[in-house]
Structures are given as structure tokens and as C-alpha cells.
Design an enzyme around this catalytic site. Sequence first.
Site: not given
Length: 236
Positions: A129, A8
Site C-alpha cells: 500500500d 470490506d
Amino acid sequence: MEVFPAVDILSGNCVQLVGGDRLTATVYGSPIDNARRWIAEGAANLHVVNLDGAFAASSTNAAMIREVVEMTDVFVQVGGGIRSLEDARGWLNCGVSRIILSTFATQDPAVIRTLSQEFGSERIMAGVDARNGEIAVSGWQELAGDFIGWAEKFEELGAGSLLYTNVDVEGKQAGIDRAPVQKLLDAVSIPVVIAGGVSSSQDVRSLKELGASGCVLGSSLYSGKITLKEALEAAL
């Protein structure tokens, strides 16, 4: 089952967040160094998230991700901030193996069909998500309806795979929640990669038993709670 170590990227650094909150960021050095580390430890896949946003708006991160793609021979999937067809095509044309469409896919679902036809469905992953059973969008700040309904819609539109992230457990290193994973896997027939809460070899084995095609390792991998070797062995 495939294992995807997460890389990330926020402001040029490799970070891990809790629940998507940037204020919780822990920095773990450079993205390319971490990518090389996981590959050296046996990773055949990488899950790269561009936390700063769009391809065109984050040239530093784009260059770093391009470097990861060019300097490795592993499968690289990229998500984060893809807000237009231009963004999506930019990543796909720079050699990324697969892109993840999340908020953009809920705002303009037809882009999944467009990109799947243009690049092949295997390169288009839809992000599901979810928080409290609803799909979470706009940096997980807004809810936009039942996550199962969206997953089914993305499959109908031609997505080649899904990424399910359980926001309720993401980054907490406390284990997975099997129930919503099972519910999703029962609802769709395309491959599903699971993120959020994967913290032990047992979590990896459980996801394999449930029928997930892959899992993403984030905070627990970086903190040392689980090693990549342990995860890869559990996924066999």
C-alpha cells in the site's frame, strides 16, 4: 486478468471508505448479501478486508468471512489486521484461499517465508500500500520506505503475489495512476493485483495492458460508476 469485487467489513457491515478513513464510511448492507450479489453477477473472486482487525479480536467478522467461504465456491482473498502468525494461520485454516500480509510483513518480513513454506506461496500475498511512493502501514497512517524496495523484498522472501494499493487515489473514483503501477510491474516477476482508483472499463483495460494479473473494484462498483459486467468484459 482477474477481477476482485471488494467486500470490506467494518462492525459487521459491508462498507466503502475514502483513503482508508473510517469517518468516510458508506454502508452497503451485509457482507454475505453483497458477496452473493457479486457472485450472481459473475464474480469468480472476492477481495475481503476485515477493517476491524485481527482474526482473534474480531469474532463477528471472522464468522461472516467464514460464512462467505463456506457458502460460495469462489476464490476468496482476505486482508486487514493480520498481526501475528496465529492470525494468519487462523484465516488460512478456515478455508480462505489467500491472505494479504501488509503492516505485519514490514514489521517481521520473515513471516512471508514461514507461511509460504507452511501453506504454499500461492496462498500468501504481500500488501504494498503506497502513498507518495512510500509503503503505507498501520492503517495507512505511517510511511515505511520505498514501495518498490519492499515489493522486491517480499518477492525474494517467497510471496506468491502482491497487492498494490495506490492510497493517493483509493476511493476517489477518479481513475488509476498508471506510472507507479508500471514501475512496480517492471520491478517484480510475481503476479500483481492492483487496487485504488479503478473506476471505468478503460482503467481495467489499461491495467490488463500494463500486465497486472488482477484488479480490485471498490467504491466505483458500489456507487454504480462501473458495473461488474463491464469490468469483467474489459478484463477478457
